[in-house]
Design a protein around this motif. Structure first.
Motif, PDB file in Angstrom:
ATOM      1  N   ALA A 153     -22.846   2.439 -61.739  1.00 16.06           N
ATOM      2  CA  ALA A 153     -23.170   2.039 -63.102  1.00 16.06           C
ATOM      3  C   ALA A 153     -22.735   0.597 -63.315  1.00 16.06           C
TER       4      ALA A 153
ATOM      5  N   SER B 115     -28.114  -2.342 -69.041  1.00 13.63           N
ATOM      6  CA  SER B 115     -27.345  -1.523 -68.111  1.00 13.63           C
ATOM      7  C   SER B 115     -28.258  -0.893 -67.070  1.00 13.63           C
TER       8      SER B 115
ATOM      9  N   ALA C   9     -19.942   4.975 -68.908  1.00 16.24           N
ATOM     10  CA  ALA C   9     -19.511   5.681 -67.711  1.00 16.24           C
ATOM     11  C   ALA C   9     -18.853   7.000 -68.063  1.00 16.24           C
TER      12      ALA C   9
ATOM     13  N   GLN D 221     -27.975   2.373 -63.980  1.00 23.21           N
ATOM     14  CA  GLN D 221     -27.155   3.487 -63.508  1.00 23.21           C
ATOM     15  C   GLN D 221     -27.933   4.301 -62.492  1.00 23.21           C
TER      16      GLN D 221
END
Length: 236
Positions: free
Chosen positions: A108, A85, A37, A87
């Motif tokens: 995110a 992940s 982030a 985002q």
């Protein structure tokens, strides 16, 4: 995977199709990287070159990331790991009715698992910010801004020092929960004036408010609130 003394085989993949920027740019990428982030941005502002005739100028990006490694009888050593992940970031700008609008959002979410450790949250952020500026025709523009920032999954401290959280209970694995969905929730509002003489230089001066909302009582003192203070207001 690897067996005996053969090296581990890692699979990496990526996909980035092209897209136009105006009126809408939608970008997808699938990368073997763990997204971290970025710091929260300041009040957003529409580009100086934007005109009312341009309408809405939008830019939306979506990214998925993943990496995996597994070792077996590998002399050089290594740690099994899995990271995933997702985002998304977007900006939406417009000049209309003498008002410059800028909207920005970011989402995110990521998780990582290493060796024998349990799955841990690596990234968790939901943020929206809006900036409004009055077109005056001069170098000074009155402005208003607001933002909201929070997370959606519980967060834990995995390396707790003795006495660090005297009011919080230890989990069975020795960790301490330090956040939860929308706890905390950070809200900001600002009002001021933007000085823009051109040549790429911009300065902003004003007053701001910040509210820290923590609805779960046991978590409040971590973020500076009093134990009986669900809402803390700061001015600066």
């Amino acid at each position: 995977f690897s067996s005996g003394r053969a090296p581990v085989v890692r699979s990496l993949f990526s996909f980035v199709p092209g897209a136009s920027r105006h009126p809408m740019s939608l970008r997808f990428s699938l990368l073997a990287l763990l997204v971290v982030a970025a710091p929260a941005a300041a009040q957003p502002s529409a580009p100086d070159t934007l005109q009312a005739a341009d309408g809405w100028v939008n830019d939306l990006g979506v990214q998925f990331a993943g990496s995996q490694a597994q070792y077996s009888n590998w002399q050089e050593g290594g740690i099994d790991a899995l990271a995933l992940s997702a985002q998304s970031e977007g900006v939406f700008y417009r000049v209309s009715g003498g008002l410059r609008q800028a909207h920005e959002f970011r989402f995110a979410l990521g998780a990582i698992k290493q060796d024998t450790l349990s799955i841990r949250k690596a990234d968790d952020l939901v943020r929206y910010a809006v900036g409004l500026e009055l077109v005056t025709g001069g170098h000074f523009r009155p402005s208003l801004g607001a933002s909201a920032k929070t997370q959606i999954l519980p967060g834990y401290d995995y390396s707790v020092d003795d006495g660090e959280y005297p009011t919080l209970p230890l989990e069975d694995d020795g960790t301490v929960q330090v956040s939860a969905a929308f706890a905390p929730l950070f809200l900001t509002q600002s009002a001021g004036v933007v000085y823009d003489p051109g040549s790429g230089f911009t300065s902003r001066l004003g007053i701001g408010l910040k509210e820290t909302v923590v609805t779960i009582e046991r978590l409040r003192t971590i973020y500076g609130n009093q134990a009986d203070e669900a809402l803390r207001i700061q001015v600066g």
